[in-house]
Design a protein around this motif. Structure first.
Motif, short mmCIF file in Angstrom:
data_model
loop_
_atom_site.label_atom_id
_atom_site.label_comp_id
_atom_site.label_asym_id
_atom_site.label_seq_id
_atom_site.Cartn_x
_atom_site.Cartn_y
_atom_site.Cartn_z
N ALA A 31 0.84 -1.21 0.00
CA ALA A 31 0.00 0.00 0.00
C ALA A 31 0.86 1.25 0.00
CB ALA A 31 -0.93 0.01 1.22
N HIS A 32 0.46 2.22 -0.81
CA HIS A 32 1.18 3.51 -0.80
C HIS A 32 0.77 4.32 0.43
CE1 HIS A 32 2.35 7.61 -1.97
NE2 HIS A 32 3.37 6.96 -2.50
N ASN A 33 1.68 5.21 0.83
CA ASN A 33 1.46 6.06 2.01
C ASN A 33 0.18 6.91 1.92
OD1 ASN A 33 3.84 5.46 3.51
ND2 ASN A 33 5.04 6.69 2.07
N TYR A 34 -0.37 7.10 0.73
CA TYR A 34 -1.57 7.95 0.58
C TYR A 34 -2.87 7.16 0.70
CZ TYR A 34 1.63 11.36 -1.65
OH TYR A 34 2.64 12.23 -1.94
N GLN A 35 -2.78 5.86 0.95
CA GLN A 35 -4.00 5.04 0.99
C GLN A 35 -4.87 5.38 2.21
OE1 GLN A 35 -5.08 2.26 -1.37
NE2 GLN A 35 -4.05 3.96 -2.38
N GLY A 47 4.51 2.12 1.99
CA GLY A 47 5.73 2.87 1.70
C GLY A 47 5.58 3.84 0.56
N ASP A 48 6.73 4.43 0.16
CA ASP A 48 6.73 5.38 -0.96
C ASP A 48 6.93 4.60 -2.27
OD1 ASP A 48 9.48 4.91 -1.28
OD2 ASP A 48 10.10 6.95 -0.82
N SER A 49 6.96 5.32 -3.39
CA SER A 49 7.01 4.65 -4.69
C SER A 49 8.25 3.76 -4.83
CB SER A 49 7.05 5.67 -5.83
OG SER A 49 6.03 6.56 -5.71
N LEU A 50 9.40 4.26 -4.38
CA LEU A 50 10.63 3.48 -4.53
C LEU A 50 10.59 2.25 -3.63
CD1 LEU A 50 13.46 3.19 -5.76
CD2 LEU A 50 14.36 4.51 -3.84
N VAL A 122 8.64 7.66 -12.15
CA VAL A 122 7.84 6.43 -12.19
C VAL A 122 6.36 6.71 -12.43
CG1 VAL A 122 9.28 4.76 -10.93
CG2 VAL A 122 7.79 6.33 -9.67
N ASN A 123 5.93 7.93 -12.17
CA ASN A 123 4.53 8.30 -12.43
C ASN A 123 4.32 8.46 -13.93
OD1 ASN A 123 5.37 9.02 -9.76
ND2 ASN A 123 3.48 10.19 -9.49
N THR A 124 4.51 7.37 -14.68
CA THR A 124 4.32 7.34 -16.13
C THR A 124 3.82 5.95 -16.51
OG1 THR A 124 6.67 6.74 -16.26
CG2 THR A 124 6.12 9.01 -16.85
N THR A 137 12.27 8.01 -8.91
CA THR A 137 11.15 8.41 -8.05
C THR A 137 11.57 9.74 -7.43
OG1 THR A 137 11.94 7.44 -6.00
CG2 THR A 137 10.74 5.97 -7.47
N SER A 138 10.70 10.31 -6.60
CA SER A 138 11.09 11.61 -6.03
C SER A 138 12.24 11.43 -5.03
CB SER A 138 9.89 12.29 -5.38
OG SER A 138 9.33 11.47 -4.40
N SER A 139 12.39 10.22 -4.49
CA SER A 139 13.45 10.06 -3.48
C SER A 139 14.83 9.85 -4.11
CB SER A 139 13.11 8.93 -2.50
OG SER A 139 13.21 7.70 -3.15
N VAL A 205 7.47 19.58 2.58
CA VAL A 205 6.61 19.47 1.39
C VAL A 205 7.22 18.47 0.40
CG1 VAL A 205 5.84 21.88 1.68
CG2 VAL A 205 7.64 21.35 -0.01
N HIS A 206 6.39 18.03 -0.53
CA HIS A 206 6.81 17.05 -1.55
C HIS A 206 7.41 17.81 -2.75
CE1 HIS A 206 6.43 13.69 -4.41
NE2 HIS A 206 6.43 12.93 -3.34
N PRO A 207 8.40 17.20 -3.44
CA PRO A 207 8.98 17.90 -4.61
C PRO A 207 8.04 18.06 -5.80
CG PRO A 207 10.15 15.83 -4.18
CD PRO A 207 9.15 15.98 -3.09
N GLU A 208 6.81 17.55 -5.72
CA GLU A 208 5.82 17.83 -6.77
C GLU A 208 5.10 19.16 -6.51
OE1 GLU A 208 3.12 14.53 -7.18
OE2 GLU A 208 4.74 13.14 -7.58
N CYS A 209 5.41 19.83 -5.38
CA CYS A 209 4.80 21.14 -5.11
C CYS A 209 5.45 22.20 -5.99
CB CYS A 209 5.02 21.53 -3.64
SG CYS A 209 4.14 20.49 -2.48
N LEU A 221 10.81 16.62 0.65
CA LEU A 221 11.10 15.18 0.73
C LEU A 221 10.03 14.34 0.07
CD1 LEU A 221 12.10 15.00 4.53
CD2 LEU A 221 13.67 14.84 2.59
N SER A 222 10.44 13.16 -0.38
CA SER A 222 9.49 12.15 -0.86
C SER A 222 8.67 11.68 0.35
CB SER A 222 10.25 10.95 -1.43
OG SER A 222 10.91 10.27 -0.37
N THR A 223 7.64 10.90 0.09
CA THR A 223 6.85 10.43 1.25
C THR A 223 7.68 9.50 2.13
OG1 THR A 223 5.82 8.57 0.08
CG2 THR A 223 4.66 10.69 -0.01
N GLY A 224 8.65 8.80 1.52
CA GLY A 224 9.54 7.94 2.33
C GLY A 224 10.42 8.80 3.23
P1 13P Z 1 6.55 9.19 -3.37
O1 13P Z 1 7.57 8.48 -4.18
O2 13P Z 1 7.10 10.33 -2.60
O3 13P Z 1 5.76 8.25 -2.55
O4 13P Z 1 5.56 9.90 -4.41
C1 13P Z 1 4.35 9.42 -4.66
C2 13P Z 1 3.57 10.21 -5.60
O5 13P Z 1 3.16 9.70 -6.61
C3 13P Z 1 3.31 11.59 -5.32
O6 13P Z 1 2.25 12.06 -6.13
#
Ligand code: 13P
Length: 311
Positions: A31-35, A47-50, A122-124, A137-139, A205-209, A221-224
């Motif tokens: 499960a991803h951390n956002y579940q 965990g995070d994506s990685l 990886v979000n592709t 991944t973001s990490s 904050v997340h690097p997608e901000c 930081l990544s969610t990890g």
């Molecule tokens: P993380 O790798 O930080 O978990 O990123 C997940 C993500 O898809 C953010 O939108």
């Protein structure tokens, strides 16, 4: 009140049934951390994506993977595990950022910039991953970009993660205009309000901000990375500039600390499509499965394995 109690008992019963079934079917639940909280609670690993890609790659003993996250994450698990079913409890759990670029777009970018290596977040889709040299991944994005033997790198599709990387490397980045609608909604105003309301809190904050928000944060930081930070520093209160699922995740890990969302409305509607009931149904029916065509899988696998090898 009685209804709340009834709902809680029902949820607990369903959680127990999910765990029993997972053991019986030798399924690993990732499960991803956002579940949703109740989905995080029944997972074997959150965990995070990685971290989830690593777990998927190492899931040799499991007979199947139940992936509680969004489509590209389950697809990555399927690329790494062609011989076992990878089940995404709701196939409609997509990612708008991943949908912002196609394989054709990447082919054109490569044609316009010959000899430049291409990195895909990886979000592709698997088709996009199949066109690039390496994933990230973001990490690990900075490490991945630094590992490439070229001063100029194509980096798709998130423009803000690209900006985050550009600031931390000496490489020139050829980006794309993708963004995550959930993260791009955090504003400078949200940051100013949080600083005023929680003057002693650490803002992460997340690097997608957007870059202005990243510049105002204490940590990006990544969610990890967010999961580890409260264990590494003394602060008691944290404001989280990411999807609100992180608040539950961190509050459970660090009950003595306090976690506040930077904006309560930062909810990813796709992540929240995976419910406990759907996880249960998917274990009963062993569907819906995520599959990737052989040719695409083999090429995408190379890009994912290169990433896993360097981080
Ligand atoms: P993380 O790798 O930080 O978990 O990123 C997940 C993500 O898809 C953010 O939108």
């Amino acid at each position: 009140m009685a209804l709340d109690l009834e709902a809680a008992v029902e949820e607990q019963t369903l959680k127990e049934k999910v765990r029993e079934l997972a053991i019986k079917k030798q399924a690993i639940i990732l499960a991803h951390n956002y579940q949703l909280p109740e989905v995080q609670d029944i997972a074997d690993f959150v965990g995070d994506s990685l971290e989830l890609s690593r777990k998927a790659a190492a899931a040799k003993d499991a007979r199947m993977i139940i992936f509680c996250g969004v489509h590209f994450m389950a697809e990555t698990a399927a690329i790494l595990n062609p011989d076992k079913p990878v089940i995404l409890p709701d196939l409609k759990a997509g990612c708008p950022l991943a949908d912002m670029i196609t394989a054709k777009d990447v082919k054109e970018l490569k044609k316009e910039n010959p000899g430049r290596p291409a990195v895909a977040y990886v979000n592709t889709s698997a088709a996009v991953k199949a066109e690039v040299s390496i994933c990230c991944t973001s990490s690990n994005a900075v490490k991945v970009v630094n590992s490439l033997d070229s001063n100029t790198v194509i980096f798709v599709p998130d423009q803000y993660l690209a900006g985050y990387v550009a600031k931390r490397t000496n490489k020139s980045i050829i980006g794309w205009d993708g963004f995550c609608p959930t993260h791009a909604r955090f504003t400078v105003d949200d940051m100013l309000k949080a600083r005023k309301e929680f003057p002693d809190a650490i803002i992460v904050v997340h690097p997608e901000c957007i870059l202005e928000v990243q510049d105002m944060a204490d940590y990006v930081l990544s969610t990890g990375g967010m999961t580890r930070l409260p264990g590494e520093i003394d602060a008691r209160q944290f404001v989280l500039g990411t999807e609100t699922g992180m608040v539950y995740r961190l509050q459970k890990l660090y009950p003595e600390k306090e976690f506040v969302p930077l904006n309560k409305k930062a909810i990813c509607p796709n992540m929240k499509k995976i419910t406990l009931k759907k996880v249960f149904d998917s274990l009963v029916n062993l569907s819906p499965q995520v599959t990737v065509r052989k040719g695409t899988r083999e090429r995408a696998l190379r890009a994912i394995e290169r990433m896993l090898a360097i981080t």
